[in-house]
Design a protein around this motif. Sequence first.
Motif, PDB file in Angstrom:
ATOM      1  N   LYS A 103       0.821  -1.214   0.000  1.00  0.00           N
ATOM      2  CA  LYS A 103       0.000   0.000   0.000  1.00  0.00           C
ATOM      3  C   LYS A 103       0.861   1.273   0.000  1.00  0.00           C
ATOM      4  O   LYS A 103       0.637   2.187  -0.792  1.00  0.00           O
ATOM      5  N   SER A 104       1.855   1.313   0.888  1.00  0.00           N
ATOM      6  CA  SER A 104       2.718   2.501   0.932  1.00  0.00           C
ATOM      7  C   SER A 104       3.514   2.641  -0.352  1.00  0.00           C
ATOM      8  O   SER A 104       3.700   3.751  -0.862  1.00  0.00           O
ATOM      9  N   THR A 105       3.982   1.516  -0.866  1.00  0.00           N
ATOM     10  CA  THR A 105       4.744   1.563  -2.114  1.00  0.00           C
ATOM     11  C   THR A 105       3.876   2.110  -3.248  1.00  0.00           C
ATOM     12  O   THR A 105       4.350   2.905  -4.071  1.00  0.00           O
TER      13      THR A 105
ATOM     14  N   PHE B 288      -3.077  10.081   1.599  1.00  0.00           N
ATOM     15  CA  PHE B 288      -2.804   9.874   3.014  1.00  0.00           C
ATOM     16  C   PHE B 288      -2.275   8.464   3.211  1.00  0.00           C
ATOM     17  O   PHE B 288      -2.901   7.509   2.759  1.00  0.00           O
ATOM     18  N   ASP B 289      -1.146   8.337   3.897  1.00  0.00           N
ATOM     19  CA  ASP B 289      -0.652   6.995   4.217  1.00  0.00           C
ATOM     20  C   ASP B 289      -0.825   6.736   5.708  1.00  0.00           C
ATOM     21  O   ASP B 289      -0.044   7.210   6.522  1.00  0.00           O
ATOM     22  N   GLU B 290      -1.864   6.021   6.044  1.00  0.00           N
ATOM     23  CA  GLU B 290      -2.191   5.705   7.442  1.00  0.00           C
ATOM     24  C   GLU B 290      -2.068   6.937   8.351  1.00  0.00           C
ATOM     25  O   GLU B 290      -1.250   6.960   9.273  1.00  0.00           O
ATOM     26  N   PRO B 291      -2.890   7.941   8.095  1.00  0.00           N
ATOM     27  CA  PRO B 291      -2.720   9.224   8.792  1.00  0.00           C
ATOM     28  C   PRO B 291      -2.952   9.153  10.295  1.00  0.00           C
ATOM     29  O   PRO B 291      -2.549  10.065  11.009  1.00  0.00           O
TER      30      PRO B 291
END
Length: 254
Positions: free
Chosen positions: A44-46, A173-176
């Motif tokens: 997901k982050s990638t 947003f990455d796991e805000p």
Amino acid sequence: MSQIYLEMNHVKKTFGELEVLKDISLSVHKGEVVSVIGPSGSGKSTLLRCATMLEKMDGGDLSFLGEKAAWEENGKCVYANKKQLKEIRKNFGLVFQNFNLFPHYTVMKNIIDAPVCVDDVSKEEAKERAWKLLKQLGLSDKADAYPYQLSGGQQQRVSIARALALQPKVLFFDEPTSALDPELTGEVLRVIRQLADEHMTMVIVTHEMQFAKELSDRVIFMEKGLVCQEGTPEEVFGNPNARVKEFIGRVMQV
Ligand SMILES: Nc1ncnc2c1ncn2[C@@H]1O[C@H](COP(=O)(O)OP(=O)(O)O)[C@@H](O)[C@H]1O
Ligand SMILES: [Mg+2]
């Protein structure tokens, strides 16, 4: 259908031997809120890092508002030139899990720095925008504070203000809320909800299932570098495939 703001096709990314993104396609229309969920390590982050060009893709294509940022040529991924990429970058902002504020800058300077230094916005205009955002995000009294003087929830709201100061068309947003205590999660989710009400186009990687369910127009479940299920929240949460069901059950229990 409204305009496509973000389009990614057949994106591939490997780290050494590890195929992190195997073949991911994603398009996000103007005003859409897309949540990306899935187990840790699924890529997901990638995916967000590739979408925001913090990471170079090995295959596939990427465009914002119809402008091509990267595409495949002779089996290789080619990026647009520096000047074009600079323009394309103006289309999006990114909010990280760990806020990433400059610790030696005040809240105000954190917010106006990029508009003034990167975007050539005048200092007055940047400050005017910043005051508006601080007010909107309930931080009017924090302009002169340093990040260490703020709670995690306040820091994250500042980092959202910082991203919005560049007036992006798409916000990632990455796991805000993952770095926040549960009681501070709500204030950040409220701000994101407020942005959704204002029809901000957003791609949100999150573990907050209830939030994803209520807020999203579309939910994407990723696993092992592939999209395992995609649909409206009603489809994904109401009629999950076996893998998604297992994941949701596990995450929503804790
Ligand atoms: N820069 C990197 N170098 C090597 N491996 C990486 C790098 N970034 C991520 N990975 C690996 O890629 C996989 C997916 O990571 P990530 O995209 O962070 O997943 P998620 O955000 O879904 O937890 C993991 O196995 C992770 O260890
Ligand atoms: Mg991640």
